[in-house]
Enzyme design. Sequence first.
Site, PDB file in Angstrom:
ATOM      1  N   CYS A  80      50.204  14.436  52.568  1.00 31.77           N
ATOM      2  CA  CYS A  80      50.961  13.789  51.498  1.00 31.77           C
ATOM      3  C   CYS A  80      52.112  12.968  52.094  1.00 31.77           C
ATOM      4  CB  CYS A  80      51.434  14.805  50.469  1.00 31.77           C
ATOM      5  SG  CYS A  80      51.998  14.039  48.926  1.00 31.77           S
ATOM      6  N   HIS A 182      46.230  16.446  48.910  1.00 29.44           N
ATOM      7  CA  HIS A 182      46.586  17.800  49.344  1.00 29.44           C
ATOM      8  C   HIS A 182      45.318  18.614  49.585  1.00 29.44           C
ATOM      9  CE1 HIS A 182      50.980  17.867  48.551  1.00 29.44           C
ATOM     10  NE2 HIS A 182      50.682  16.932  47.658  1.00 29.44           N
ATOM     11  N   GLU A 184      45.120  21.543  50.735  1.00 26.43           N
ATOM     12  CA  GLU A 184      45.387  22.942  50.362  1.00 26.43           C
ATOM     13  C   GLU A 184      45.310  23.176  48.853  1.00 26.43           C
ATOM     14  OE1 GLU A 184      49.413  21.010  49.847  1.00 26.43           O
ATOM     15  OE2 GLU A 184      47.616  20.722  51.089  1.00 26.43           O
TER      16      GLU A 184
END
Length: 202
Positions: A80, A182, A184
Site C-alpha cells: 500500500c 493489501h 494480508e
Amino acid sequence: MGYTAIVDYNVGNLASIRHAMDYLGAETRVTAEEAVLEKADGIILPGVGAFPDAYAQLEKRALPAVLHRMAEKKPILGICLGMQLLMSSSAEGRLTRGLDFVPGKVARIPTALKLPHIGWNALHFTTSSPLFEGIDEGAYVYFVHSFSAVAERPENVYAVTDYGAEVVAAVGSGNVYGTQFHPEKSGEVGLAILKNFVRLQK
C-alpha cells in the site's frame, strides 16, 4: 529458522500483516532496528496514511539508506503506502522524495469514480514476476487508496487494475517488490502472494 522483518516506523498496519504471516507459519519480527533487519531473510515495508509523513518517519529512523543496503541482498515487499514509498517521489500534499527503488512518481488516481478507491478489483499482469507465481489473471484483491504509482518504465509494472482509469497495482525492480493492494486482506489470493514472497527469501 529465519524470519521476515516487518518495518515498524509508526505508520504501518502491522497487526494484520503479522497475523497473515503467522497463518502461513512464517516467523516475523516487528522492528526498526538495523541489526534485526540485517539478520532477516526478507523485509516487509507496510504503510497507512500520507506519503510525506511516512517518508519523514523513515528518515527519522535513518531507514532509507538501510533499506537500500538490504535490497542488494534480500527481498523487500512494500504494501500500500509502503509500495508508494518505493517510487522516486510523490505529489501527495507536497512534492516529497521517495526511496527511488522504482523510477517514477506517485499521483492522485485520474478517475471520475469516488476516491478513495476502496474495495475488490481484478489484477491484470503486465510483466512476469515470481511474486505472482500461480496467481490467476483476473484474481481479485483488496485496495484502499487515493494515490497510485506512475512508473517511468513499463518493465517495472507487474500488474494493473481498473478504477475508471488504469491503476498500477504492483511494481518491482530487482529484489524489491510492491503491491498497492493489501495481500494480508485479500483472502486466499493474498495469502498465496505472501507465500510467494516467503519463498523468495530462501
